[in-house]
Design a protein around this motif. Sequence first.
Motif, PDB file in Angstrom:
ATOM      1  N   ASP A 207       0.635  -0.890  -0.293  1.00 58.83           N
ATOM      2  CA  ASP A 207      -0.371   0.127  -0.036  1.00 58.83           C
ATOM      3  C   ASP A 207       0.812   0.573   0.068  1.00 58.83           C
ATOM      4  O   ASP A 207       1.217   1.898   0.983  1.00 58.83           O
ATOM      5  N   LEU A 208       1.408   1.676  -0.950  1.00 60.88           N
ATOM      6  CA  LEU A 208       1.852   3.202  -1.341  1.00 60.88           C
ATOM      7  C   LEU A 208       1.191   4.188  -0.734  1.00 60.88           C
ATOM      8  O   LEU A 208       2.488   5.139  -0.332  1.00 60.88           O
ATOM      9  N   LEU A 209      -0.065   4.462  -1.289  1.00 57.85           N
ATOM     10  CA  LEU A 209      -0.523   5.528  -0.440  1.00 57.85           C
ATOM     11  C   LEU A 209       0.248   5.604   1.350  1.00 57.85           C
ATOM     12  O   LEU A 209       0.130   6.927   1.316  1.00 57.85           O
ATOM     13  N   SER A 210      -0.380   4.179   1.600  1.00 54.50           N
ATOM     14  CA  SER A 210      -0.141   4.273   3.265  1.00 54.50           C
ATOM     15  C   SER A 210       1.306   5.113   3.769  1.00 54.50           C
ATOM     16  O   SER A 210       1.712   5.439   4.970  1.00 54.50           O
ATOM     17  N   ALA A 211       1.726   4.054   3.300  1.00 56.78           N
ATOM     18  CA  ALA A 211       4.176   4.006   2.688  1.00 56.78           C
ATOM     19  C   ALA A 211       4.159   5.736   3.098  1.00 56.78           C
ATOM     20  O   ALA A 211       5.045   6.028   3.557  1.00 56.78           O
ATOM     21  N   PHE A 212       4.060   6.476   2.127  1.00 52.65           N
ATOM     22  CA  PHE A 212       4.318   7.671   1.469  1.00 52.65           C
ATOM     23  C   PHE A 212       3.289   8.547   3.438  1.00 52.65           C
ATOM     24  O   PHE A 212       3.980   9.506   3.106  1.00 52.65           O
ATOM     25  N   ARG A 213       2.189   8.374   3.417  1.00 51.55           N
ATOM     26  CA  ARG A 213       1.551   9.079   4.555  1.00 51.55           C
ATOM     27  C   ARG A 213       2.383   8.633   5.739  1.00 51.55           C
ATOM     28  O   ARG A 213       2.179  10.010   6.541  1.00 51.55           O
ATOM     29  N   SER A 214       2.895   7.278   6.268  1.00 53.68           N
ATOM     30  CA  SER A 214       3.662   7.263   7.030  1.00 53.68           C
ATOM     31  C   SER A 214       4.811   7.452   7.409  1.00 53.68           C
ATOM     32  O   SER A 214       5.378   8.913   8.120  1.00 53.68           O
ATOM     33  N   GLY A 345       1.071  19.386   7.530  1.00 51.18           N
ATOM     34  CA  GLY A 345       2.622  18.529   7.835  1.00 51.18           C
ATOM     35  C   GLY A 345       2.746  17.347   6.875  1.00 51.18           C
ATOM     36  O   GLY A 345       3.645  16.902   5.909  1.00 51.18           O
ATOM     37  N   SER A 346       1.507  16.569   6.815  1.00 44.49           N
ATOM     38  CA  SER A 346       1.990  14.917   6.543  1.00 44.49           C
ATOM     39  C   SER A 346       0.952  14.571   4.934  1.00 44.49           C
ATOM     40  O   SER A 346       1.782  14.210   3.315  1.00 44.49           O
ATOM     41  N   ASP A 347      -0.852  14.696   5.207  1.00 44.23           N
ATOM     42  CA  ASP A 347      -1.270  13.986   3.969  1.00 44.23           C
ATOM     43  C   ASP A 347      -0.673  15.180   2.512  1.00 44.23           C
ATOM     44  O   ASP A 347      -0.689  14.189   1.550  1.00 44.23           O
ATOM     45  N   THR A 348       0.032  16.576   3.149  1.00 43.42           N
ATOM     46  CA  THR A 348      -0.018  17.246   1.196  1.00 43.42           C
ATOM     47  C   THR A 348       1.011  16.516   0.576  1.00 43.42           C
ATOM     48  O   THR A 348       1.103  16.598   0.142  1.00 43.42           O
ATOM     49  N   VAL A 349       1.818  16.316   1.423  1.00 41.27           N
ATOM     50  CA  VAL A 349       3.202  15.598   0.679  1.00 41.27           C
ATOM     51  C   VAL A 349       3.280  14.119   0.063  1.00 41.27           C
ATOM     52  O   VAL A 349       3.731  13.937  -0.519  1.00 41.27           O
ATOM     53  N   ALA A 350       2.592  13.690   0.989  1.00 41.29           N
ATOM     54  CA  ALA A 350       2.360  12.341   0.881  1.00 41.29           C
ATOM     55  C   ALA A 350       1.438  12.143  -0.579  1.00 41.29           C
ATOM     56  O   ALA A 350       1.326  11.603  -1.530  1.00 41.29           O
ATOM     57  N   LEU A 351      -0.003  12.223  -0.727  1.00 45.12           N
ATOM     58  CA  LEU A 351      -0.581  12.749  -1.642  1.00 45.12           C
ATOM     59  C   LEU A 351       0.209  13.195  -3.201  1.00 45.12           C
ATOM     60  O   LEU A 351      -0.327  12.707  -4.282  1.00 45.12           O
ATOM     61  N   THR A 352       1.089  14.138  -3.540  1.00 44.10           N
ATOM     62  CA  THR A 352       1.957  14.050  -4.019  1.00 44.10           C
ATOM     63  C   THR A 352       2.719  13.308  -4.409  1.00 44.10           C
ATOM     64  O   THR A 352       3.250  13.315  -6.121  1.00 44.10           O
ATOM     65  N   LEU A 353       3.339  12.750  -3.830  1.00 40.32           N
ATOM     66  CA  LEU A 353       3.822  11.883  -3.423  1.00 40.32           C
ATOM     67  C   LEU A 353       3.665  10.652  -4.607  1.00 40.32           C
ATOM     68  O   LEU A 353       3.824  10.108  -5.595  1.00 40.32           O
ATOM     69  N   VAL A 354       2.220   9.783  -4.195  1.00 37.26           N
ATOM     70  CA  VAL A 354       0.968   9.464  -5.105  1.00 37.26           C
ATOM     71  C   VAL A 354       0.928   9.954  -6.597  1.00 37.26           C
ATOM     72  O   VAL A 354       1.385   8.636  -7.459  1.00 37.26           O
ATOM     73  N   THR A 355       0.735  10.703  -6.120  1.00 35.15           N
ATOM     74  CA  THR A 355      -0.303  10.952  -7.555  1.00 35.15           C
ATOM     75  C   THR A 355       1.332  11.073  -8.209  1.00 35.15           C
ATOM     76  O   THR A 355       0.979  10.528  -9.418  1.00 35.15           O
ATOM     77  N   HIS A 399       8.821  17.480 -12.033  1.00 35.98           N
ATOM     78  CA  HIS A 399       7.361  16.570 -11.145  1.00 35.98           C
ATOM     79  C   HIS A 399       6.928  17.236 -10.296  1.00 35.98           C
ATOM     80  O   HIS A 399       5.277  16.737  -9.954  1.00 35.98           O
ATOM     81  N   PRO A 400       7.466  17.841  -8.709  1.00 40.86           N
ATOM     82  CA  PRO A 400       6.320  18.531  -7.728  1.00 40.86           C
ATOM     83  C   PRO A 400       5.805  19.577  -7.995  1.00 40.86           C
ATOM     84  O   PRO A 400       4.035  19.345  -8.000  1.00 40.86           O
ATOM     85  N   SER A 401       6.186  20.309  -9.122  1.00 40.12           N
ATOM     86  CA  SER A 401       4.777  21.458  -9.939  1.00 40.12           C
ATOM     87  C   SER A 401       3.821  20.635 -10.236  1.00 40.12           C
ATOM     88  O   SER A 401       2.545  21.491 -10.276  1.00 40.12           O
ATOM     89  N   ASN A 402       4.325  19.712 -11.507  1.00 42.03           N
ATOM     90  CA  ASN A 402       3.369  18.705 -12.372  1.00 42.03           C
ATOM     91  C   ASN A 402       2.150  18.808 -11.993  1.00 42.03           C
ATOM     92  O   ASN A 402       0.767  18.018 -11.706  1.00 42.03           O
ATOM     93  N   THR A 403       2.718  17.835 -10.756  1.00 39.78           N
ATOM     94  CA  THR A 403       2.482  16.605 -10.243  1.00 39.78           C
ATOM     95  C   THR A 403       0.905  17.217  -8.796  1.00 39.78           C
ATOM     96  O   THR A 403      -0.550  17.189  -9.116  1.00 39.78           O
ATOM     97  N   GLN A 404       0.923  18.567  -8.380  1.00 39.40           N
ATOM     98  CA  GLN A 404       0.406  19.307  -8.056  1.00 39.40           C
ATOM     99  C   GLN A 404      -1.176  20.256  -8.928  1.00 39.40           C
ATOM    100  O   GLN A 404      -1.447  20.739  -7.953  1.00 39.40           O
ATOM    101  N   ARG A 491      -8.815  13.628  -0.910  1.00 39.45           N
ATOM    102  CA  ARG A 491      -9.511  12.284  -0.549  1.00 39.45           C
ATOM    103  C   ARG A 491      -8.776  11.563  -2.052  1.00 39.45           C
ATOM    104  O   ARG A 491     -10.660  11.735  -2.837  1.00 39.45           O
ATOM    105  N   PHE A 492      -8.728  10.619  -2.395  1.00 40.91           N
ATOM    106  CA  PHE A 492      -8.987   9.280  -3.556  1.00 40.91           C
ATOM    107  C   PHE A 492     -10.779   9.083  -3.312  1.00 40.91           C
ATOM    108  O   PHE A 492     -10.640   7.864  -1.651  1.00 40.91           O
ATOM    109  N   THR A 493     -11.720   8.839  -4.131  1.00 39.87           N
ATOM    110  CA  THR A 493     -11.478   7.784  -4.036  1.00 39.87           C
ATOM    111  C   THR A 493     -11.955   6.511  -4.477  1.00 39.87           C
ATOM    112  O   THR A 493     -12.787   5.764  -4.006  1.00 39.87           O
ATOM    113  N   GLY A 494     -11.202   6.108  -5.146  1.00 36.09           N
ATOM    114  CA  GLY A 494     -10.721   4.939  -5.958  1.00 36.09           C
ATOM    115  C   GLY A 494      -9.875   3.796  -4.080  1.00 36.09           C
ATOM    116  O   GLY A 494      -9.510   4.393  -3.819  1.00 36.09           O
TER     117      GLY A 494
END
Length: 506
Positions: A207-214, A345-355, A399-404, A491-494
Amino acid sequence: MSTSEPPFDMRDIVYDIGSYQNFLHTTISWDQLQTLISGLTLKSLLPAVAILYVCGVASVVFYRLYLHPISRFPGPRIAAATGWYQAYYDIVKQGKMTQRIAKLHEIYGPIVRISPNRLHFSDPEEYSKIYSVNTKFIKDPALYTSFNVNHSSFGFTDPQAARGRRAVLNPLFSRRAAIDLQWLVVEKFDKLSEKLVEYGGPSKTVDLLSAFRSVTLDIITAFSFATSFNSLDDKDFGSQILVAMEDASGTSRFAKHFPLLNTILVNSPPIFGSALSPAMGALFEVKRTLKAQIDKLIENPEELKGSPHPIIYSRLLDPNVRGADAAPPTRKSLQDEAQVMIFAGSDTVALTLVTGLFHVMDNPAVHQKLMAELTQAWPDLGTAPGYEDLEKLPYLVLHPSNTQYCLNVIHANETKFPKHQDFIPERWQQADSKHLENFLVAFSKGSRQCLGINLAYTELYIGFASIFRRFEFKLDNTREDLDWQDSFISRFTGKNLQGIVTLRTS
């Protein structure tokens, strides 16, 4: 006999007035009053109450539609008449108001009335005026009080109050501070790499989303409090704190429309919240931990000197920083600020990494180009480049700019961002790209710009470089899994981003 009217006599008028005055001064006995009241029944009162209610609602709707100061602006009539339109998309449609607003702009133009008292702008030029450094616009109280952190830099709706708090905290989140503490970020991403190997395997999905959130939660807690939550140690990235944070984030959509109920829930015993969501018990435990740390530091500020690096309390509790005449922050204010650090400080960066990970892997040409650059800059896996070296890599920094990109209506402006739904890092390498950066508002702008922007970029550059250089990914997701709902943050719906992770050997 004469049939003419009798002559006018003033005495008749005086008599009538006297009689009326006597009527006005007539007293009603208590027995008479009780008899009168006893004759009233619920059945007899209901029609009158109903008529008054309908008349009241009708007058309010009429005022909002025709007399309100913003009645001349276009938008759905029902949205102008009632706030239930926005509540429907926030609650019933589960956070789809942002997508609805984008559709409304397609129908009505750059300015849309989305509720009785709210206008929404899609013009990037207008955004810059509203979110200027010296703006006099206040934050929406209904929205920001729903997070229950009213006494924090994030929760202050008054720009002046927020500016004072940010002035205290800004040095902690400066570019220099982020560079000096990049070792902390590197340390946590090194640990993430170890855990990806430990929890994964040749045929085991991670689970990579949970990994990045961690990893981002561990970074922000270590950075802000010098005490990491060590979420990476939870087996398969299954931290109950993260589950509780996700549960809690969805409540803001409900809370902003029902503030009284929100107040009741916030002030209820923790056991009640835990009954509603078992994971919430973990969040209450976090609050207790933060409270204990704050109480300890207030009682003995000298303990701050033992911190391995400055933390938020080093600034907030220092009278030389805030000014000797300024009152120290209350316990509530310190707790609010701490809570903001954890969520923002956590979910914002994690969601960007996932996307970013998904889109790079979904575009083989982009992945190949990025890997060529990273391999050249980082030839030996045992010796990682520093943040200052990574931020100079021309393709990585795109990539950070395009991902957000697609999380704001401004970013959906086709004039500024053609094909805005496509992942095109090269859009930032065009002749007008420098000008385009003026409309990149993922971190907001002006006096409300994200306090942690420098730390976030440090995490994103180090994070993207680390995961792509060290691992190969075989993802088990589609674009539909990245559909999102607005819970202030996305929040991702999938299903969570997941896949098989393989360690590179060279």
